[in-house]
Write a protein that holds these residues in place. Structure first.
Motif, PDB file in Angstrom:
ATOM      1  N   LEU A  98       0.998  -0.937  -0.222  1.00 35.98           N
ATOM      2  CA  LEU A  98      -0.145   0.314  -0.445  1.00 35.98           C
ATOM      3  C   LEU A  98       0.962   1.404   0.155  1.00 35.98           C
ATOM      4  CD1 LEU A  98      -3.084   0.972   0.441  1.00 35.98           C
ATOM      5  CD2 LEU A  98      -2.590   1.101   2.497  1.00 35.98           C
ATOM      6  N   VAL A  99       0.920   1.616  -1.024  1.00 36.13           N
ATOM      7  CA  VAL A  99       2.497   2.183  -0.800  1.00 36.13           C
ATOM      8  C   VAL A  99       1.714   3.559  -1.435  1.00 36.13           C
ATOM      9  CG1 VAL A  99       4.336   3.369  -2.727  1.00 36.13           C
ATOM     10  CG2 VAL A  99       4.042   1.047  -1.917  1.00 36.13           C
ATOM     11  N   ARG A 100       2.287   5.401  -0.302  1.00 41.15           N
ATOM     12  CA  ARG A 100       1.912   5.957  -0.966  1.00 41.15           C
ATOM     13  C   ARG A 100       2.586   7.370  -1.664  1.00 41.15           C
ATOM     14  NH1 ARG A 100      -3.050   4.319  -1.609  1.00 41.15           N
ATOM     15  NH2 ARG A 100      -4.257   4.261   0.184  1.00 41.15           N
TER      16      ARG A 100
ATOM     17  N   PRO B  34       0.084   3.626   6.286  1.00 42.10           N
ATOM     18  CA  PRO B  34       0.980   2.828   4.378  1.00 42.10           C
ATOM     19  C   PRO B  34       1.884   2.139   4.272  1.00 42.10           C
ATOM     20  CG  PRO B  34       0.737   5.517   5.071  1.00 42.10           C
ATOM     21  CD  PRO B  34       0.469   4.946   6.471  1.00 42.10           C
ATOM     22  N   ASP B  35       2.485   2.026   2.707  1.00 36.92           N
ATOM     23  CA  ASP B  35       4.444   1.519   3.074  1.00 36.92           C
ATOM     24  C   ASP B  35       4.954   2.998   2.351  1.00 36.92           C
ATOM     25  OD1 ASP B  35       2.790  -0.760   4.131  1.00 36.92           O
ATOM     26  OD2 ASP B  35       2.432  -1.613   2.472  1.00 36.92           O
ATOM     27  N   VAL B  36       5.946   2.692   2.480  1.00 34.96           N
ATOM     28  CA  VAL B  36       6.671   4.009   1.922  1.00 34.96           C
ATOM     29  C   VAL B  36       7.554   3.428   1.405  1.00 34.96           C
ATOM     30  CG1 VAL B  36       7.951   4.638   3.709  1.00 34.96           C
ATOM     31  CG2 VAL B  36       7.462   6.431   1.853  1.00 34.96           C
ATOM     32  N   VAL B  37       8.170   4.021  -0.101  1.00 32.56           N
ATOM     33  CA  VAL B  37       9.737   3.279  -0.593  1.00 32.56           C
ATOM     34  C   VAL B  37      10.199   4.564  -0.755  1.00 32.56           C
ATOM     35  CG1 VAL B  37      11.340   2.670  -2.681  1.00 32.56           C
ATOM     36  CG2 VAL B  37       8.133   1.890  -1.994  1.00 32.56           C
ATOM     37  N   GLY B  38      11.566   4.128  -0.623  1.00 36.47           N
ATOM     38  CA  GLY B  38      12.584   5.573  -0.540  1.00 36.47           C
ATOM     39  C   GLY B  38      14.261   5.016  -1.061  1.00 36.47           C
TER      40      GLY B  38
ATOM     41  N   SER C   1       3.954  -0.417   6.572  1.00 36.29           N
ATOM     42  CA  SER C   1       2.951  -0.221   8.233  1.00 36.29           C
ATOM     43  C   SER C   1       3.656   1.034   8.656  1.00 36.29           C
ATOM     44  CB  SER C   1       2.457  -1.362   8.723  1.00 36.29           C
ATOM     45  OG  SER C   1       1.879  -2.650   8.368  1.00 36.29           O
ATOM     46  N   VAL C   2       3.324   2.668   8.641  1.00 36.47           N
ATOM     47  CA  VAL C   2       4.750   3.729   8.950  1.00 36.47           C
ATOM     48  C   VAL C   2       3.328   4.119   9.298  1.00 36.47           C
ATOM     49  CG1 VAL C   2       6.409   2.758   7.817  1.00 36.47           C
ATOM     50  CG2 VAL C   2       5.203   4.125   7.015  1.00 36.47           C
ATOM     51  N   ASN C   3       3.693   5.366  10.510  1.00 39.74           N
ATOM     52  CA  ASN C   3       2.628   5.913  10.919  1.00 39.74           C
ATOM     53  C   ASN C   3       2.710   7.332  10.441  1.00 39.74           C
ATOM     54  OD1 ASN C   3      -0.128   7.227  12.605  1.00 39.74           O
ATOM     55  ND2 ASN C   3       0.200   6.295  13.892  1.00 39.74           N
ATOM     56  N   PRO C   4       2.178   8.395   9.669  1.00 44.92           N
ATOM     57  CA  PRO C   4       2.996   9.656   9.704  1.00 44.92           C
ATOM     58  C   PRO C   4       2.300  10.752  10.635  1.00 44.92           C
ATOM     59  CG  PRO C   4       1.713   8.584   7.435  1.00 44.92           C
ATOM     60  CD  PRO C   4       1.768   8.003   9.101  1.00 44.92           C
TER      61      PRO C   4
ATOM     62  N   THR D 216       5.530  -2.929  10.940  1.00 44.83           N
ATOM     63  CA  THR D 216       6.669  -2.446   9.616  1.00 44.83           C
ATOM     64  C   THR D 216       7.810  -3.771   9.546  1.00 44.83           C
ATOM     65  OG1 THR D 216       6.688  -0.007  10.974  1.00 44.83           O
ATOM     66  CG2 THR D 216       9.029  -0.998   9.778  1.00 44.83           C
ATOM     67  N   ARG D 217       8.256  -3.973   7.887  1.00 41.85           N
ATOM     68  CA  ARG D 217       8.396  -4.405   7.900  1.00 41.85           C
ATOM     69  C   ARG D 217       9.915  -3.679   6.796  1.00 41.85           C
ATOM     70  NH1 ARG D 217       7.188  -6.837  11.292  1.00 41.85           N
ATOM     71  NH2 ARG D 217       6.187  -8.307  12.044  1.00 41.85           N
ATOM     72  N   PHE D 218      11.389  -4.088   6.084  1.00 38.81           N
ATOM     73  CA  PHE D 218      11.962  -3.985   5.495  1.00 38.81           C
ATOM     74  C   PHE D 218      12.235  -4.422   4.271  1.00 38.81           C
ATOM     75  CE2 PHE D 218      13.583  -3.094  10.115  1.00 38.81           C
ATOM     76  CZ  PHE D 218      13.031  -1.674   9.533  1.00 38.81           C
ATOM     77  N   TYR D 219      11.944  -4.356   2.829  1.00 39.49           N
ATOM     78  CA  TYR D 219      12.070  -4.671   1.979  1.00 39.49           C
ATOM     79  C   TYR D 219      12.863  -4.345   0.863  1.00 39.49           C
ATOM     80  CZ  TYR D 219       7.947  -7.851   3.363  1.00 39.49           C
ATOM     81  OH  TYR D 219       7.053  -8.069   3.610  1.00 39.49           O
ATOM     82  N   PHE D 220      14.744  -5.147   0.494  1.00 36.10           N
ATOM     83  CA  PHE D 220      15.764  -4.868  -0.317  1.00 36.10           C
ATOM     84  C   PHE D 220      15.473  -4.662  -1.858  1.00 36.10           C
ATOM     85  CE2 PHE D 220      16.256  -3.254   4.320  1.00 36.10           C
ATOM     86  CZ  PHE D 220      16.688  -2.311   4.047  1.00 36.10           C
ATOM     87  N   ASP D 221      14.551  -5.621  -2.424  1.00 31.44           N
ATOM     88  CA  ASP D 221      14.333  -6.964  -3.356  1.00 31.44           C
ATOM     89  C   ASP D 221      14.296  -5.935  -4.636  1.00 31.44           C
ATOM     90  OD1 ASP D 221      15.048  -8.409  -5.310  1.00 31.44           O
ATOM     91  OD2 ASP D 221      13.131  -9.910  -4.563  1.00 31.44           O
ATOM     92  N   THR D 222      15.186  -5.586  -5.199  1.00 32.43           N
ATOM     93  CA  THR D 222      15.291  -4.718  -6.811  1.00 32.43           C
ATOM     94  C   THR D 222      15.089  -5.285  -8.052  1.00 32.43           C
ATOM     95  OG1 THR D 222      17.456  -5.568  -7.537  1.00 32.43           O
ATOM     96  CG2 THR D 222      17.802  -3.469  -6.571  1.00 32.43           C
TER      97      THR D 222
END
Length: 273
Positions: free
Chosen positions: A84-86, A102-106, A167-170, A185-191
């Motif tokens: 659920l990327v925002r 939501p989820d976030v990429v950065g 699942s971060v809380n802004p 919250t989980r971390f994903y690094f798979d390109t």
């Protein structure tokens, strides 16, 4: 309060599932991330308005008659994840509302915290994350999320700097956007993840960018007693060019505002309310 799960089907639809605490022992042994299961005898209810982790309007609630069985033969083909990327505009709208996690990429620009090589430490650490070409936000990692990220740093795994967080809380504080970790919250690094690949293409980020780590284990270099007004003034006048500071606060609770309902975070030591 209970166990929260995400259920993803072969139509690529995702729904929130919830197992109340008094039934956790009945179903815990059946829960395995990534397994294909058949579920029946459940209850469907409208999802609460706060802390949503999917866009679905309903939630599957486990009741005494619910049965969950792993499908081992002729299982359908189902993706292993959906996010659920925002974007920044949506994150700012969600800030301080507690409506959605939501989820976030950065792209990681820097990491700061105490005892960064000790993966048993659960104290707060801050990740500076580039989420748009000109937008960098602070990600505050707490508890299990902080420990998991320290484990990655301890192993020396800094080969990938673009990550997806779930699942971060802004929160908005002093005009700045903060993304706080939660128990989901989980971390994903798979390109190869489409969300990460899209971010790298859109922002022009480098997935193997080397980021700096600042370990504050040496302790507090300056001790001074300040008021809440002083703290607020410091945060309100801060920007990316000013130094960051850690504060320890002792205060008396004078009121609990019940208008948004009541929830609690259990102690990470004794697990009591």
């Amino acid at each position: 309060m209970g166990i929260t799960i995400l259920l993803l089907d072969e139509q690529d639809s995702v729904i929130h599932g919830f197992i109340p605490a008094n039934r956790a022992s009945q179903f815990r042994s059946c829960l395995k991330a990534g397994s294909i299961v058949r579920l029946d005898g459940f209850e469907v209810a409208r999802i609460p308005h706060m802390y949503k982790i999917t866009e679905h309007q309903f939630v599957i609630r486990f009741i005494p008659s619910t049965r969950i069985v792993e499908v081992l033969a002729n299982a359908p083909v189902i993706r292993s994840d959906k996010f659920l990327v925002r974007c920044i505009d949506h994150l700012q709208v969600l800030a301080n509302t507690n409506l959605e996690l939501p989820d976030v990429v950065g792209e990681i620009r820097s990491v700061q915290g105490s005892d960064l090589q000790n993966d048993t430490a659960t104290t707060r650490m801050v990740v500076r994350l580039l989420i748009e070409p000109t937008v960098t936000v602070n990600v505050s990692l707490w508890d299990e999320a902080a420990s998991a990220f320290r484990g990655r740093l301890r192993d020396g795994d800094k080969s990938q700097s673009v990550m997806l967080l779930t699942s971060v809380n802004p929160k908005l504080f002093g005009g700045n956007l903060y993304l706080n970790s939660t128990q989901g919250t989980r971390f994903y690094f798979d390109t190869t993840l489409p969300e990460i690949a899209e971010f790298v293409s859109r922002v022009g980020a480098t997935s193997a960018q080397v980021y700096s780590c600042v370990d504050t284990l040496e302790g507090i270099k300056k001790k001074e007693l300040v008021s809440i007004k002083d703290l607020n003034s410091f945060i309100s006048n801060s920007n990316e060019q000013t130094q960051e500071a850690d504060f320890l606060c002792k205060a008396r609770i004078v009121c609990v505002i019940p208008e948004n309902g009541w929830s609690f975070v259990s102690c990470t030591g004794c697990h009591k309310k």
